[in-house]
Design a protein around this motif. Structure first.
Motif, PDB file in Angstrom:
ATOM      1  N   ALA A   1      57.683  43.429  10.110  1.00 57.38           N
ATOM      2  CA  ALA A   1      56.922  42.343  10.732  1.00 57.38           C
ATOM      3  C   ALA A   1      55.516  42.825  11.090  1.00 57.38           C
ATOM      4  N   GLY A   2      54.518  42.026  10.714  1.00 55.61           N
ATOM      5  CA  GLY A   2      53.138  42.361  11.007  1.00 55.61           C
ATOM      6  C   GLY A   2      52.465  43.232   9.963  1.00 55.61           C
ATOM      7  N   LYS A   3      53.235  43.751   8.999  1.00 52.14           N
ATOM      8  CA  LYS A   3      52.658  44.580   7.945  1.00 52.14           C
ATOM      9  C   LYS A   3      52.064  43.711   6.845  1.00 52.14           C
ATOM     10  N   ARG A   4      51.077  44.290   6.157  1.00 49.59           N
ATOM     11  CA  ARG A   4      50.408  43.579   5.066  1.00 49.59           C
ATOM     12  C   ARG A   4      50.522  44.415   3.801  1.00 49.59           C
ATOM     13  N   ALA A   5      51.030  43.794   2.743  1.00 53.59           N
ATOM     14  CA  ALA A   5      51.361  44.536   1.525  1.00 53.59           C
ATOM     15  C   ALA A   5      50.686  43.933   0.304  1.00 53.59           C
ATOM     16  N   LEU A   6      50.404  44.800  -0.659  1.00 49.63           N
ATOM     17  CA  LEU A   6      49.960  44.389  -1.986  1.00 49.63           C
ATOM     18  C   LEU A   6      50.938  44.953  -2.999  1.00 49.63           C
TER      19      LEU A   6
ATOM     20  N   VAL B 130      42.498  44.858  -4.463  1.00 49.05           N
ATOM     21  CA  VAL B 130      42.690  45.478  -3.144  1.00 49.05           C
ATOM     22  C   VAL B 130      41.767  44.815  -2.118  1.00 49.05           C
ATOM     23  N   GLU B 131      40.515  44.636  -2.473  1.00 50.62           N
ATOM     24  CA  GLU B 131      39.561  44.042  -1.534  1.00 50.62           C
ATOM     25  C   GLU B 131      39.933  42.599  -1.205  1.00 50.62           C
ATOM     26  N   GLU B 132      40.404  41.833  -2.183  1.00 54.48           N
ATOM     27  CA  GLU B 132      40.815  40.454  -1.915  1.00 54.48           C
ATOM     28  C   GLU B 132      42.042  40.419  -1.001  1.00 54.48           C
ATOM     29  N   THR B 133      42.939  41.372  -1.180  1.00 56.53           N
ATOM     30  CA  THR B 133      44.106  41.450  -0.298  1.00 56.53           C
ATOM     31  C   THR B 133      43.667  41.680   1.139  1.00 56.53           C
ATOM     32  N   VAL B 134      42.778  42.644   1.327  1.00 54.42           N
ATOM     33  CA  VAL B 134      42.293  42.967   2.673  1.00 54.42           C
ATOM     34  C   VAL B 134      41.584  41.758   3.285  1.00 54.42           C
ATOM     35  N   ALA B 135      40.773  41.080   2.502  1.00 56.71           N
ATOM     36  CA  ALA B 135      40.042  39.922   3.015  1.00 56.71           C
ATOM     37  C   ALA B 135      40.985  38.788   3.396  1.00 56.71           C
TER      38      ALA B 135
END
Length: 288
Positions: free
Chosen positions: A47-52, A117-122
């Motif tokens: 929970a709260g994690k962000r993955a690609l 990667v950059e789009e994921t972060v954004a």
């Protein structure tokens, strides 16, 4: 050496042993619970994690993306052509109460890899877990293989993992995870015509161990999962190679994407903090 020194040494040994047992017991217990507990959307161990997850519109990648979402992570996926399938995976992730985005990116294109990667972060506001899953399979005698085919296999299977990881590192913090999907064929080549493919997957072994050394001081783990025969549209359990593959395994059967997703999810969770530079082979004993 006096008695005080002996007692202190024993105490330190016991402390070290207890820490070691805890580090081993936690992931073992977590693996035992992988399929035994009910997970509520947004309430899992991620929970709260962000993955690609790269190459995740279908097959193993889709299974990984859905499992990470089931455990509470927001998930971005990449795809190259399967727009409808990618959109369906996004809908399934969102149905679990998580954020999701599908990014069209050719993993053979360095700029597209970095952009994903950059789009994921954004879109997700950061990045905690990178799963280098994308891969292609091309077979044939090396003497007859065109340079363009060789380049495609090496660029997608090996170089994309390097470039995605390189782009992700500035965004990862302590507890970050880089997990790559390789192949059991990195360590065993049972059929002719797999030379270049196996080489591309074998490169991921050294990449994982080297990067684990680099990122260890930042408390970022780097691990590799090596699938065996998995029932997907690219390697169906009723395809031309199905029976020979079954006979190569100790269990005599194919796996499914959920088997690989469970291993990846375990490496992504906090309890796997003591695993890095590791190779987890999930292949029904293909290499036994």
């Amino acid at each position: 050496m006096n008695n005080t020194t002996i007692d202190t040494s024993r105490r330190n040994l016991l402390i070290g042993a207890s820490v070691g047992v805890a580090a081993i017991a936690a992931p073992v217990a977590a693996l035992a619970q992988e399929t035994s507990s009910e997970k509520q959307p947004g309430q899992g161990d991620l929970a709260g994690k962000r993955a690609l997850v790269t190459g995740a519109s279908r097959g193993i990648g889709a299974g990984i993306a859905l499992e990470l979402a089931e455990r509470g992570a927001d998930v971005a996926i990449t795809y190259i052509q399967s727009t409808d399938k990618a959109a369906d995976i996004v809908r399934q992730i969102e149905a679990k109460g998580r954020r999701a985005i599908a990014i069209q990116a050719d993993s053979g294109d360095p700029e597209a890899v970095r952009r994903s990667v950059e789009e994921t972060v954004a879109h997700l506001g950061g990045l905690d877990i990178l799963v280098n899953n994308v891969g292609i399979s091309r077979s044939g005698p090396l003497a007859e293989m065109e340079l363009a085919v060789i380049d495609d296999v090496l660029n997608v299977n090996a170089r994309s993992a390097v470039l995605a990881s390189q782009a992700a590192i500035p965004h990862l913090t302590a507890g970050g995870r880089i997990i790559t999907t390789g192949s059991c064929l990195a360590e065993r080549v049972p059929y002719p015509g797999l030379t270049v493919y196996s080489m591309s997957k074998s490169a991921l072994l050294a990449f994982t161990r080297g990067l684990a050394r680099e990122l260890g001081p930042q408390d970022i783990t780097v691990n590799l999962v090596q699938p065996g025969p998995i029932d997907t549209d690219q390697n169906p359990a009723d395809g031309d190679w199905a029976e020979p593959n079954r006979q190569m395994t100790a269990l005599g059967r194919y796996g499914n994407p959920a088997d690989i997703a469970a291993a990846v999810a375990h490496l992504a969770r906090p309890t796997a903090h003591f695993m890095t530079g590791s190779v987890v082979t999930v292949d029904a004993g293909f290499n036994a």
